[in-house]
Design a protein around this motif. Structure first.
Motif, PDB file in Angstrom:
ATOM      1  N   ALA A   1       0.971  -1.000  -0.101  1.00  9.41           N
ATOM      2  CA  ALA A   1      -0.007   0.440  -0.096  1.00  9.41           C
ATOM      3  C   ALA A   1       1.267   1.276  -0.091  1.00  9.41           C
ATOM      4  O   ALA A   1       0.599   2.187  -0.457  1.00  9.41           O
ATOM      5  CB  ALA A   1      -1.001   0.494   1.276  1.00  9.41           C
ATOM      6  N   ALA A   2       2.267   1.128   0.812  1.00 15.38           N
ATOM      7  CA  ALA A   2       2.612   2.195   0.948  1.00 15.38           C
ATOM      8  C   ALA A   2       3.742   2.543  -0.705  1.00 15.38           C
ATOM      9  O   ALA A   2       3.450   3.591  -0.957  1.00 15.38           O
ATOM     10  CB  ALA A   2       4.308   2.442   2.011  1.00 15.38           C
ATOM     11  N   GLU A   3       4.145   1.346  -1.036  1.00 12.66           N
ATOM     12  CA  GLU A   3       3.774   1.522  -2.405  1.00 12.66           C
ATOM     13  C   GLU A   3       2.888   1.986  -3.672  1.00 12.66           C
ATOM     14  O   GLU A   3       4.122   3.406  -4.610  1.00 12.66           O
ATOM     15  CB  GLU A   3       5.115  -0.013  -3.067  1.00 12.66           C
ATOM     16  CG  GLU A   3       5.935   0.013  -2.512  1.00 12.66           C
ATOM     17  CD  GLU A   3       6.139  -1.615  -3.120  1.00 12.66           C
ATOM     18  OE1 GLU A   3       5.889  -2.535  -4.340  1.00 12.66           O
ATOM     19  OE2 GLU A   3       7.551  -2.406  -2.218  1.00 12.66           O
ATOM     20  N   LEU A   4       2.521   1.882  -3.552  1.00 16.34           N
ATOM     21  CA  LEU A   4       1.049   2.494  -4.511  1.00 16.34           C
ATOM     22  C   LEU A   4       0.469   4.359  -4.145  1.00 16.34           C
ATOM     23  O   LEU A   4       0.965   4.445  -5.348  1.00 16.34           O
ATOM     24  CB  LEU A   4      -0.061   1.425  -4.355  1.00 16.34           C
ATOM     25  CG  LEU A   4       0.260   0.097  -4.906  1.00 16.34           C
ATOM     26  CD1 LEU A   4      -1.473  -0.556  -4.778  1.00 16.34           C
ATOM     27  CD2 LEU A   4       0.715   0.160  -6.216  1.00 16.34           C
TER      28      LEU A   4
ATOM     29  N   GLY B   1      -6.944  10.429   8.786  1.00 17.14           N
ATOM     30  CA  GLY B   1      -6.225  11.113   8.468  1.00 17.14           C
ATOM     31  C   GLY B   1      -5.889  11.008   6.378  1.00 17.14           C
ATOM     32  O   GLY B   1      -5.716  10.481   6.150  1.00 17.14           O
ATOM     33  N   LYS B   2      -6.644  12.294   5.597  1.00 12.05           N
ATOM     34  CA  LYS B   2      -6.392  11.866   4.562  1.00 12.05           C
ATOM     35  C   LYS B   2      -5.095  11.813   3.641  1.00 12.05           C
ATOM     36  O   LYS B   2      -3.792  11.565   4.689  1.00 12.05           O
ATOM     37  CB  LYS B   2      -6.801  13.270   2.793  1.00 12.05           C
ATOM     38  CG  LYS B   2      -8.136  13.001   3.681  1.00 12.05           C
ATOM     39  CD  LYS B   2      -8.749  13.614   2.911  1.00 12.05           C
ATOM     40  CE  LYS B   2     -10.739  14.546   3.610  1.00 12.05           C
ATOM     41  NZ  LYS B   2     -11.274  15.360   1.975  1.00 12.05           N
ATOM     42  N   GLY B   3      -4.350  10.682   2.704  1.00 15.18           N
ATOM     43  CA  GLY B   3      -3.179  10.741   2.440  1.00 15.18           C
ATOM     44  C   GLY B   3      -2.178   9.924   2.736  1.00 15.18           C
ATOM     45  O   GLY B   3      -1.101   9.783   2.602  1.00 15.18           O
ATOM     46  N   GLY B   4      -3.152   8.412   3.529  1.00 15.90           N
ATOM     47  CA  GLY B   4      -2.601   7.470   3.868  1.00 15.90           C
ATOM     48  C   GLY B   4      -3.143   6.022   3.806  1.00 15.90           C
ATOM     49  O   GLY B   4      -3.702   6.260   2.473  1.00 15.90           O
ATOM     50  N   TYR B   5      -2.511   5.289   4.209  1.00 15.96           N
ATOM     51  CA  TYR B   5      -2.630   3.746   4.431  1.00 15.96           C
ATOM     52  C   TYR B   5      -3.556   3.211   5.656  1.00 15.96           C
ATOM     53  O   TYR B   5      -2.727   3.791   6.484  1.00 15.96           O
ATOM     54  CB  TYR B   5      -1.957   3.024   3.317  1.00 15.96           C
ATOM     55  CG  TYR B   5      -0.940   2.800   4.048  1.00 15.96           C
ATOM     56  CD1 TYR B   5      -0.464   1.649   4.579  1.00 15.96           C
ATOM     57  CD2 TYR B   5       0.330   3.881   3.576  1.00 15.96           C
ATOM     58  CE1 TYR B   5       0.804   1.904   5.379  1.00 15.96           C
ATOM     59  CE2 TYR B   5       1.463   3.835   4.101  1.00 15.96           C
ATOM     60  CZ  TYR B   5       1.865   2.361   5.063  1.00 15.96           C
ATOM     61  OH  TYR B   5       2.596   2.669   5.501  1.00 15.96           O
ATOM     62  N   ALA B   6      -3.839   2.090   5.757  1.00 21.07           N
ATOM     63  CA  ALA B   6      -4.471   1.617   6.935  1.00 21.07           C
ATOM     64  C   ALA B   6      -5.011  -0.114   6.228  1.00 21.07           C
ATOM     65  O   ALA B   6      -5.074  -0.590   4.816  1.00 21.07           O
ATOM     66  CB  ALA B   6      -5.971   1.671   7.686  1.00 21.07           C
TER      67      ALA B   6
ATOM     68  N   ARG C   1      -3.856  13.221  -4.285  1.00 20.97           N
ATOM     69  CA  ARG C   1      -3.380  12.164  -2.384  1.00 20.97           C
ATOM     70  C   ARG C   1      -4.264  11.470  -2.716  1.00 20.97           C
ATOM     71  O   ARG C   1      -5.494  11.578  -3.645  1.00 20.97           O
ATOM     72  CB  ARG C   1      -3.826  13.338  -0.917  1.00 20.97           C
ATOM     73  CG  ARG C   1      -3.068  14.005  -0.845  1.00 20.97           C
ATOM     74  CD  ARG C   1      -3.396  15.653   0.761  1.00 20.97           C
ATOM     75  NE  ARG C   1      -4.399  15.282   0.405  1.00 20.97           N
ATOM     76  CZ  ARG C   1      -4.633  16.148   1.314  1.00 20.97           C
ATOM     77  NH1 ARG C   1      -4.305  15.550   2.886  1.00 20.97           N
ATOM     78  NH2 ARG C   1      -5.923  16.639   2.051  1.00 20.97           N
ATOM     79  N   ALA C   2      -3.881  10.073  -2.091  1.00 19.70           N
ATOM     80  CA  ALA C   2      -4.806   9.516  -2.162  1.00 19.70           C
ATOM     81  C   ALA C   2      -5.090   8.485  -1.106  1.00 19.70           C
ATOM     82  O   ALA C   2      -4.330   8.050   0.282  1.00 19.70           O
ATOM     83  CB  ALA C   2      -4.921   8.301  -3.180  1.00 19.70           C
ATOM     84  N   SER C   3      -6.449   7.754  -0.134  1.00 22.89           N
ATOM     85  CA  SER C   3      -6.312   6.895   0.790  1.00 22.89           C
ATOM     86  C   SER C   3      -6.544   5.359  -0.024  1.00 22.89           C
ATOM     87  O   SER C   3      -7.522   4.936  -0.557  1.00 22.89           O
ATOM     88  CB  SER C   3      -7.904   7.054   1.508  1.00 22.89           C
ATOM     89  OG  SER C   3      -7.588   9.018   1.605  1.00 22.89           O
ATOM     90  N   VAL C   4      -5.764   4.455   0.429  1.00 24.82           N
ATOM     91  CA  VAL C   4      -5.846   3.751   0.213  1.00 24.82           C
ATOM     92  C   VAL C   4      -5.647   2.269   1.554  1.00 24.82           C
ATOM     93  O   VAL C   4      -5.141   2.149   2.743  1.00 24.82           O
ATOM     94  CB  VAL C   4      -3.698   2.619   0.469  1.00 24.82           C
ATOM     95  CG1 VAL C   4      -4.031   1.020   0.336  1.00 24.82           C
ATOM     96  CG2 VAL C   4      -3.675   3.556  -1.103  1.00 24.82           C
ATOM     97  N   GLY C   5      -6.742   0.742   1.364  1.00 27.59           N
ATOM     98  CA  GLY C   5      -7.506   0.084   2.287  1.00 27.59           C
ATOM     99  C   GLY C   5      -6.525  -1.073   1.480  1.00 27.59           C
ATOM    100  O   GLY C   5      -6.770  -1.269   0.555  1.00 27.59           O
ATOM    101  N   VAL C   6      -6.540  -1.894   2.447  1.00 26.66           N
ATOM    102  CA  VAL C   6      -5.599  -3.236   1.600  1.00 26.66           C
ATOM    103  C   VAL C   6      -6.218  -4.427   2.754  1.00 26.66           C
ATOM    104  O   VAL C   6      -6.275  -4.544   4.257  1.00 26.66           O
ATOM    105  CB  VAL C   6      -3.974  -3.386   1.702  1.00 26.66           C
ATOM    106  CG1 VAL C   6      -3.789  -3.100   2.839  1.00 26.66           C
ATOM    107  CG2 VAL C   6      -3.710  -4.199   1.519  1.00 26.66           C
ATOM    108  N   ALA C   7      -6.546  -5.242   2.015  1.00 27.44           N
ATOM    109  CA  ALA C   7      -6.738  -6.638   2.618  1.00 27.44           C
ATOM    110  C   ALA C   7      -6.374  -8.026   1.824  1.00 27.44           C
ATOM    111  O   ALA C   7      -5.959  -7.816   1.145  1.00 27.44           O
ATOM    112  CB  ALA C   7      -8.329  -6.729   2.851  1.00 27.44           C
ATOM    113  N   VAL C   8      -5.817  -8.667   2.492  1.00 25.16           N
ATOM    114  CA  VAL C   8      -5.093 -10.434   2.284  1.00 25.16           C
ATOM    115  C   VAL C   8      -6.287 -11.705   2.245  1.00 25.16           C
ATOM    116  O   VAL C   8      -7.196 -11.620   3.040  1.00 25.16           O
ATOM    117  CB  VAL C   8      -3.884 -10.473   3.394  1.00 25.16           C
ATOM    118  CG1 VAL C   8      -3.910 -11.946   3.078  1.00 25.16           C
ATOM    119  CG2 VAL C   8      -2.791  -9.138   3.545  1.00 25.16           C
ATOM    120  N   ALA C   9      -5.866 -12.003   1.229  1.00 25.16           N
ATOM    121  CA  ALA C   9      -7.081 -13.012   0.970  1.00 25.16           C
ATOM    122  C   ALA C   9      -6.623 -14.051   1.889  1.00 25.16           C
ATOM    123  O   ALA C   9      -6.014 -14.924   1.094  1.00 25.16           O
ATOM    124  CB  ALA C   9      -7.329 -12.961  -0.481  1.00 25.16           C
ATOM    125  N   ASP C  10      -7.381 -14.324   2.807  1.00 30.07           N
ATOM    126  CA  ASP C  10      -6.270 -15.760   3.688  1.00 30.07           C
ATOM    127  C   ASP C  10      -7.906 -16.695   3.983  1.00 30.07           C
ATOM    128  O   ASP C  10      -8.957 -16.081   3.910  1.00 30.07           O
ATOM    129  CB  ASP C  10      -5.760 -15.099   5.053  1.00 30.07           C
ATOM    130  CG  ASP C  10      -4.047 -15.886   5.249  1.00 30.07           C
ATOM    131  OD1 ASP C  10      -4.185 -17.008   4.282  1.00 30.07           O
ATOM    132  OD2 ASP C  10      -3.257 -15.590   5.859  1.00 30.07           O
TER     133      ASP C  10
END
Length: 798
Positions: A454-457, A507-512, A475-484
């Motif tokens: 997510a940080a790379e993108l 906060g905008k411009g971050g990821y989680a 700026r963008a907000s990124v959410g990531v989920a792992v298929a497990d």
């Protein structure tokens, strides 16, 4: 798997006469045949050159068939056919190579028929060809189609048998040994069998034009001994015989090259769409049979026999021509139908591509992305981790509103290109709609929770975009989920969506990265939202009022309305718990409308009951979401008219973040100011562009945030900020109000700095309406007055 052009790989057919390989083959073939015919050299010299030329032709054939094997991967059956042919050609090449080594090693040309090893390898190659042809499916499904196929096959095989019999019975017209005769018959029969499988199959491995050189070469090789009956010894071999024996190897190479050109220009050339209406091969077999019969007739036949033979040949020829002409008309009609069908299929393909592709960015659309994720989940290898990332651009609406939709489109295209560049082959990049993108990272090693990806993108996306003669910060907000485990498609997308909104909340411009407790928070928010929606209009809210007084006297000059909620389910609710949810869900709009109406109604009631309340100013907090609502200024005017509240006694308090760089909001504030309503900038000094707002926001009061008052008497930096704010307000002819005053020392210090208005627990906590009304009978609220205690004494909020 990037969102590549779906039309990739569909090129234009290259004209055969412009292909450099075919031109080179034609030129070299003519030169070789002409050389053998015209070169005045001895038979020994020509035979010494014959075998190297055969080897070059064999190697060329292998290269061309191997290329077809590689590009025929889309059709395993056709690929297997060309692979088998390549193996057979390889055996022929090995046999010819053995003969070349033997001929040159003995330093005598030998003969053109080759030795034992070459014959063995030739037989092996013929066996491979027969097996290859046998396992290739004829594709005749219906009984009628099978019957036609076998009748045509019988015609060709009978003609091949007649020709082979003529060759074997005649002994080649010379001193040909038994081995040569048997090999000739074998070649003729294999040639006939190959012709059947290559051209009569319903789904042939080659187009008709590509199959023609293959069949022609096989027949030329088989009938060579019959057409040119000579002694093949090194002493008496003729130039015509060598040219004829070399010609099949040269002609063979044209077939795979023509097929490659047709296949590259049109992939459907690999798989004909239907059975052809007629085949010329059976008619060619009839012609060969009659020609063989005429050639082998004995001398001395009388005119009766010749008349019968001539009549049979003439009638057969007329019937064949009539049949071909009849089919020709049908074939033209079918060609037109073919063209129309191909056009329809081409349009269908383009429509399918458009249905799966985002027209602006060229990425996959939502439908294609969902299919790709479903396929990845279903076909995931053991231990393979899939990462789903949702990317939502921050403040994209502001770009469209301020710079126009062309600039917004340019930003979307730039972001799409950056996402493609930041991913690798096998990953899936899509635009889901609006300013929302998605990326599926496939075949990845364990990358933890995916935060690194997510940080790379985010780093790739968060660079300025040049559009509309301006550099737009992205700026963008990124959410990531792992298929497990056993995650389904819906669960994986839901997790990534939850993580993306968590990134926005923090906060905008971050990821989680998704964690299970995010789901718990979402469910809690949903339950609270439901309670909040039911509470509006159900008499569960009420207002408290905190005094605003003069410094140092303590005269009551205004109050700030603060909302409180007592839920029958949850009990007393802090504003810090429900106000953010109301803003996120939009419920702040109806709630804020009720707060404004109730505050104005209460102020009018106090004015009617207490003379000292006639000049009392009512301050009401309004969120940025309310200011963005179309017609908000008209709604305020309607409330004033409904309640009878004077506009000049109403002050709307807005926060810096609520009006930050928002042109429509600034326009709404100007409309409120035009009605005579006061405007105060609340929590001043806590946002990023306070000074810039003072140039565009039509406020008449600044409220110093309580964070600068808390230790204003002991911390130099806080006192410096407090001094700067009051001096700025004085220079701009604005009022300055200090919030959060809790001690007499703070009140005295702020008065010395120049503040003339203040509010805080020193004077009173938020009060019920009746308790606040008691203050109208008090001359002034001195700094020494006791702090009044009331229920719900939280820090002011809304």
């Amino acid at each position: 798997m990037h969102a590549a052009d779906p039309a990739a790989g569909r090129g234009r057919a290259v004209p055969l006469w412009r292909d450099p390989v075919l031109v080179g083959l034609a030129g070299s073939s003519l030169a070789a045949v002409g050389w053998f015919l015209a070169w005045p050299a001895s038979a020994h010299t020509k035979l010494a050159a014959f075998w190297p030329m055969i080897m070059v032709a064999d190697l060329g054939m292998m290269v061309l068939t191997l290329r077809l094997v590689r590009i025929s991967a889309v059709n395993p059956i056709v690929r297997r056919f060309w692979l088998g042919l390549t193996i057979a050609v390889g055996m022929f090449t090995a046999g010819d190579g053995a003969q070349l080594v033997d001929t040159w090693g003995r330093m005598t040309p030998g003969d053109v028929n080759g030795g034992v090893l070459q014959s063995v390898l030739l037989v092996a190659g013929l066996a491979v060809m027969v097996v290859n042809m046998l396992i290739y499916p004829s594709g005749t499904g219906s009984p009628g189609a099978r019957l036609r196929f076998w009748l045509d096959s019988a015609t060709v095989m009978v003609a091949s048998g007649v020709l082979a019999w003529a060759v074997l019975a005649s002994g080649g017209g010379g001193d040909v040994d038994a081995t040569t005769g048997v090999m000739t018959v074998a070649l003729v029969l294999v040639a006939g069998f190959s012709a059947i499988r290559v051209t009569l199959a319903a789904v042939p491995p080659a187009t008709r034009l590509a199959a023609l050189p293959l069949v022609t070469a096989a027949f030329l090789q088989g009938v060579g001994a019959f057409v040119a009956p000579v002694d093949y010894s090194a002493e008496t071999v003729g130039s015509a015989t060598l040219a004829l024996r070399l010609l099949p190897s040269l002609v063979l190479m044209f077939g795979p090259r023509i097929q490659e050109l047709r296949q590259r220009g049109n992939p459907t050339a690999l798989i004909p769409l239907r059975e052809k209406p007629y085949r010329l091969l059976p008619y060619a077999a009839v012609l060969v049979t009659f020609a063989t019969m005429i050639v082998t007739l004995p001398d001395g036949l009388d005119t009766h026999v010749w008349g019968a033979i001539g009549g049979a040949v003439a009638v057969t020829a007329i019937v064949v021509v009539r049949q071909v002409l009849a089919f020709r008309d049908n074939f033209r009609l079918i060609d037109r139908l073919d063209a129309a069908l191909l056009e329809v299929r081409d349009k269908e393909g383009r429509l399918r591509e458009q249905a799966l592709q985002d027209g602006m960015t060229g990425l996959f659309n939502r439908t294609a992305f969902v299919d790709a994720v479903s396929g990845a989940l279903a076909g995931r290898a053991p231990g393979e981790r899939l990462y789903l990332l949702l990317i939502d651009l921050d403040d994209f609406k502001a770009v469209n509103d301020t710079l126009g939709h062309a600039a917004g489109d340019a930003m979307l295209v730039a972001v799409a290109a950056r996402l493609r560049g930041a991913t690798r082959d096998g990953d899936v990049v899509a635009r889901l709609g609006g300013d929302e993108f998605a990326v599926l990272l496939r075949g990845r090693e364990s990358g933890g929770d995916g935060s690194a990806y997510a940080a790379e993108l985010l780093a790739a996306v968060s660079r300025p975009v040049r559009a509309a003669s301006s550099e737009i910060m992205t700026r963008a907000s990124v959410g990531v989920a792992v298929a497990d485990g056993e995650d389904t498609l819906d669960e994986l997308i839901r997790k990534a969506d939850i993580a993306m909104y968590a990134a926005k909340d923090s906060g905008k411009g971050g990821y989680a990265a998704y964690t299970p407790n995010m789901t718990a928070r979402i469910l809690e928010t949903a339950r609270l939202t439901s309670l909040l929606r039911d509470a509006i209009g159900a008499n569960e809210f009420h207002l408290l009022y905190q005094p605003i007084v003069t410094l140092p006297e303590g005269d009551l000059v205004g109050v700030e309305a603060l909302v409180r909620w007592h839920s029958p389910v949850r009990g007393p609710m802090s504003p810090g718990d429900f106000i953010p949810i109301a803003e996120q869900t939009g419920l702040i709009v109806p709630l804020g409308r009720w707060i404004l109406r109730e505050a104005c109604r209460q102020a009018v009631e106090w004015r009617a009951q207490h003379p000292r309340a006639r000049a009392l100013r009512m301050n009401v907090n309004v969120s940025g979401r309310q200011l963005q609502e179309a017609g908000f200024a008209d709604d305020v005017a309607a409330v004033l008219a409904e309640t009878g509240m004077p506009a000049e006694l109403l002050t709307i308090e807005v926060t810096e973040s609520g009006v930050l760089s928002d042109a429509p909001t600034i326009a709404t504030l100007h409309a409120l100011r035009a009605q005579g309503i006061g405007l105060a900038l609340d929590d001043f000094g806590t946002a990023a562009s306070s000074l810039g707002l003072l140039l565009t926001c039509p406020v008449d009061a600044l409220k110093l945030d309580r964070s600068f008052v808390d230790r204003v008497t002991t911390v130099a930096r806080q006192s410096t900020v407090a001094t700067a704010v009051v001096q700025m307000a004085r220079s701009l002819e604005l009022s300055a109000v200090a919030e959060g005053i809790e001690t007499p020392e703070q009140a005295a210090f702020l008065h010395d700095l120049g503040y003339r208005l203040g509010q805080g627990f020193l004077f009173a906590r938020p009060l019920e309406p009746s308790a606040l009304a008691d203050m109208f009978f008090v001359e002034r609220l001195l700094a020494t007055a006791p702090i009044r205690n009331v229920t719900f004494a939280e820090d002011h909020c809304m």
